[in-house]
Write an enzyme that holds these catalytic residues in place. Sequence first.
Site, PDB file in Angstrom:
ATOM      1  N   GLU A 183       0.834  -1.210   0.000  1.00 59.51           N
ATOM      2  CA  GLU A 183       0.000   0.000   0.000  1.00 59.51           C
ATOM      3  C   GLU A 183       0.867   1.257   0.000  1.00 59.51           C
ATOM      4  OE1 GLU A 183      -2.965   0.209  -0.694  1.00 59.51           O
ATOM      5  OE2 GLU A 183      -3.767  -1.779  -0.308  1.00 59.51           O
ATOM      6  N   CYS A 202     -23.015  -3.533 -14.571  1.00 61.15           N
ATOM      7  CA  CYS A 202     -22.678  -3.175 -13.194  1.00 61.15           C
ATOM      8  C   CYS A 202     -23.701  -3.750 -12.205  1.00 61.15           C
ATOM      9  CB  CYS A 202     -22.634  -1.652 -13.061  1.00 61.15           C
ATOM     10  SG  CYS A 202     -22.307  -1.137 -11.369  1.00 61.15           S
TER      11      CYS A 202
HETATM   12  S1  SF4 Z   1     -22.140   4.809 -12.686  1.00 59.70           S
HETATM   13 FE1  SF4 Z   1     -23.342   3.551 -11.274  1.00 59.70          FE
HETATM   14  S2  SF4 Z   1     -24.263   1.987 -12.558  1.00 59.70           S
HETATM   15 FE2  SF4 Z   1     -22.647   2.918 -13.739  1.00 59.70          FE
HETATM   16  S3  SF4 Z   1     -20.841   1.606 -13.385  1.00 59.70           S
HETATM   17 FE3  SF4 Z   1     -20.769   3.247 -11.868  1.00 59.70          FE
HETATM   18  S4  SF4 Z   1     -21.813   2.460 -10.073  1.00 59.70           S
HETATM   19 FE4  SF4 Z   1     -22.359   1.153 -11.778  1.00 59.70          FE
END
Ligand code: SF4
Length: 327
Positions: free
Chosen positions: A5, A170
């Site tokens: 780190e 995501c």
């Molecule tokens: S903006 Fe929100 S939905 Fe898009 S990758 Fe980032 S965390 Fe996920």
Amino acid sequence: VWISEVMLQQTQVATVEPYFERFLAAFPTVADLAQADEQQVLGLWEGLGYYRRARAMHAAARQLVAEHGGHFPADVATLMTLPGIGRYTAGAIVSIAMDRPAPILEANTIRLLCRLLGYREDPTKAAGQRLLWHAAEALLPRQNVADFNQALMELGSLVCHPTRPDCANCPARPCCAAFAQGAQESIPCPPRKLKFETVREAAVVIHKRSAILVRQCGPRERWSGLWDFPRFAIDAETTQHIQRELVEKVRDQTGITILPGGLLNTLKHGVTRFRITLECYEAQFAAGRIRTDRETPARWLTVDQLADLPLSTTGRKIARTLGKRAG
Ligand code: SF4
């Protein structure tokens, strides 16, 4: 975790890897690092930059041995009393190395959390930092904290990219305020621009028969603890004025008088916010005795002997130029 780190602060993974291997091989335990000579620690750090990190790590190892029996305390507040350990590094040690609950916040998780929360203000300011640390803490699971914190960082670096985040893939999309608002590109707000300062300096290679003068940089100097050629800021413009300035400043810094010679080369480099142009001059020793003190000792060494000394980055470049010239 601690060493990686610290080494990874401001430095890329690929650069750190060989340093990390060598460092762990030389100092497999905290006690080994605590017992080491500072020159050995700096020697293994040479080329990695930001040498304050190495000195702080060395001091922290000594404090761990003196006050904690060579073991890491398991709480963030006590860890933060050690030199060079801030809240992020303390959180990484507690959560990743000990798998205990402690939040961490770094570039990737800052971006990710700003987007999840729809936070549009500057995340580097105090209010933003408070909010984000609080959020990182509130999100912590009861178990598997090490995996969770590393997963957050990975999600930030691999999916929630700075530009064009991969929202379609995501897992956090259902709870992402930035996605819901279509504001992924404008959150977080762009970082404040760093103001660069240009600096002109001179390094002087002083020859005395086959030896060259090097000095160890003092605690208030940029390369503190490392060795370098006499070096200082200059402002003269004409050759005659530059030569006079070199004579005066070398005498101030080392106590000796020189006969200045020509320009060896010019190096450009950056250190934090400084953009430095370093003019390297050669000179011959003329008279005087080296003025040394405990903090800034100086030595006459051959070019070959410089190989064993931890040198500043530019000092090493100059030493290589001299080595090549000597064949
Ligand atoms: S903006 Fe929100 S939905 Fe898009 S990758 Fe980032 S965390 Fe996920």
